[in-house]
Design an enzyme around this catalytic site. Structure first.
Site, PDB file in Angstrom:
ATOM      1  N   CYS A  39     -32.285  29.783  16.687  1.00  0.00           N
ATOM      2  CA  CYS A  39     -33.016  29.628  17.472  1.00  0.00           C
ATOM      3  C   CYS A  39     -34.550  29.716  16.671  1.00  0.00           C
ATOM      4  O   CYS A  39     -34.356  28.097  16.555  1.00  0.00           O
ATOM      5  CB  CYS A  39     -33.898  30.526  18.310  1.00  0.00           C
ATOM      6  SG  CYS A  39     -34.904  30.628  19.703  1.00  0.00           S
TER       7      CYS A  39
ATOM      8  N   HIS B 168     -27.843  32.173  21.056  1.00  0.00           N
ATOM      9  CA  HIS B 168     -28.484  33.706  20.473  1.00  0.00           C
ATOM     10  C   HIS B 168     -27.056  34.017  20.001  1.00  0.00           C
ATOM     11  O   HIS B 168     -26.489  35.161  21.199  1.00  0.00           O
ATOM     12  CB  HIS B 168     -28.992  34.327  21.256  1.00  0.00           C
ATOM     13  CG  HIS B 168     -30.829  33.894  20.954  1.00  0.00           C
ATOM     14  ND1 HIS B 168     -31.493  35.003  20.238  1.00  0.00           N
ATOM     15  CD2 HIS B 168     -31.210  32.999  21.549  1.00  0.00           C
ATOM     16  CE1 HIS B 168     -33.284  34.251  20.360  1.00  0.00           C
ATOM     17  NE2 HIS B 168     -33.235  33.528  21.101  1.00  0.00           N
TER      18      HIS B 168
ATOM     19  N   GLU C 178     -26.664  36.450  18.358  1.00  0.00           N
ATOM     20  CA  GLU C 178     -26.236  38.405  18.838  1.00  0.00           C
ATOM     21  C   GLU C 178     -26.859  39.158  19.690  1.00  0.00           C
ATOM     22  O   GLU C 178     -25.781  39.542  20.217  1.00  0.00           O
ATOM     23  CB  GLU C 178     -27.546  38.803  17.813  1.00  0.00           C
ATOM     24  CG  GLU C 178     -28.954  38.505  18.381  1.00  0.00           C
ATOM     25  CD  GLU C 178     -29.800  37.215  18.287  1.00  0.00           C
ATOM     26  OE1 GLU C 178     -30.432  37.193  19.262  1.00  0.00           O
ATOM     27  OE2 GLU C 178     -28.797  35.991  18.146  1.00  0.00           O
TER      28      GLU C 178
END
Length: 224
Positions: free
Chosen positions: A92, A190, A192
């Protein structure tokens, strides 16, 4: 030997990034404005606020939550890890930092026709389709079309030196980049939040992005 990964994050918690590194086989060390230390096997630049547009020679036209100290620390880290030939994963904001560090620029605020597909949805973000370039890591991993999350109002504009836009949204927004030669992977989404304990049923598995990093950091870890 498990790779040691330096994470540069905002002042808040970066637990989801740390957990992704741990569960993909690495040892995370997370800091706000880390010291300039290339003793780690790889670098992750986490999400956060916007980069000061002064770093790509523009006046502010929509950039928010600027942190000059973090900008300086992360740009220096990118240049140091590039010089050391060590892998970098930008996520990001981190994707944007890498692009700027390598001479690129940013769209400071997505136009009205694109913003609703990328910046709504609260902290969890939105889910939207993307298209991967043939032969890219993402096409080989996920196929030519797949679903990712999205939570950003800025995007890559002019590309940094050697960076290739290998994933785009249907509106043409750059969603991921790979370097032509160096071990650099950048994602606007993202991973994660799409992996391990945060795995989503409506997106691809973000674990593969962290595995990419661990595989490239393992050789350096073995040489320690």
């Amino acid at each position: 030997m498990r790779p040691r990964i330096l994470l540069s994050s905002s002042k808040g918690s970066c637990d989801s990034y740390e957990q992704a590194v741990l569960q993909s086989g690495g040892i995370p060390s997370a800091f706000y404005c880390p010291p300039l230390d290339t003793g780690y096997d790889g670098l992750i630049l986490c999400g956060g606020g916007d980069i000061d547009p002064i770093h790509f020679d523009q006046a502010n036209s929509g950039s928010q939550n600027i942190d000059p100290e973090r900008d300086a620390a992360e740009l220096a880290l990118v240049w140091a890890y590039l010089s050391a030939g060590k892998p970098i994963l930008g996520i990001c904001r981190g994707c944007q930092v890498v692009n700027v560090a390598m001479g690129g620029s940013l769209v400071q605020d997505l136009p009205d026709n694109l913003r609703p597909f990328h910046t709504s949805g609260g902290e969890k973000g939105l889910i939207h389709p993307v298209r991967a370039a043939e032969g890219s890591f993402f096409a080989q991993t996920y196929g030519p079309h797949f679903m990712v999350n999205s939570y950003h109002h800025q995007a890559v504009s002019a590309l940094g030196e050697g960076l290739c836009p290998t994933v785009r949204s249907e509106g043409g927004v750059v969603e991921a980049m790979e370097h032509e030669q160096l071990p650099i992977l950048c994602v606007q989404f993202h991973p994660e939040r799409m992996a391990f304990g945060l795995r989503k049923s409506d997106t691809v598995d973000g674990e593969a992005v962290f595995r990419w990093l661990m595989e490239r950091c393992s050789a350096a870890a073995e040489r320690r």
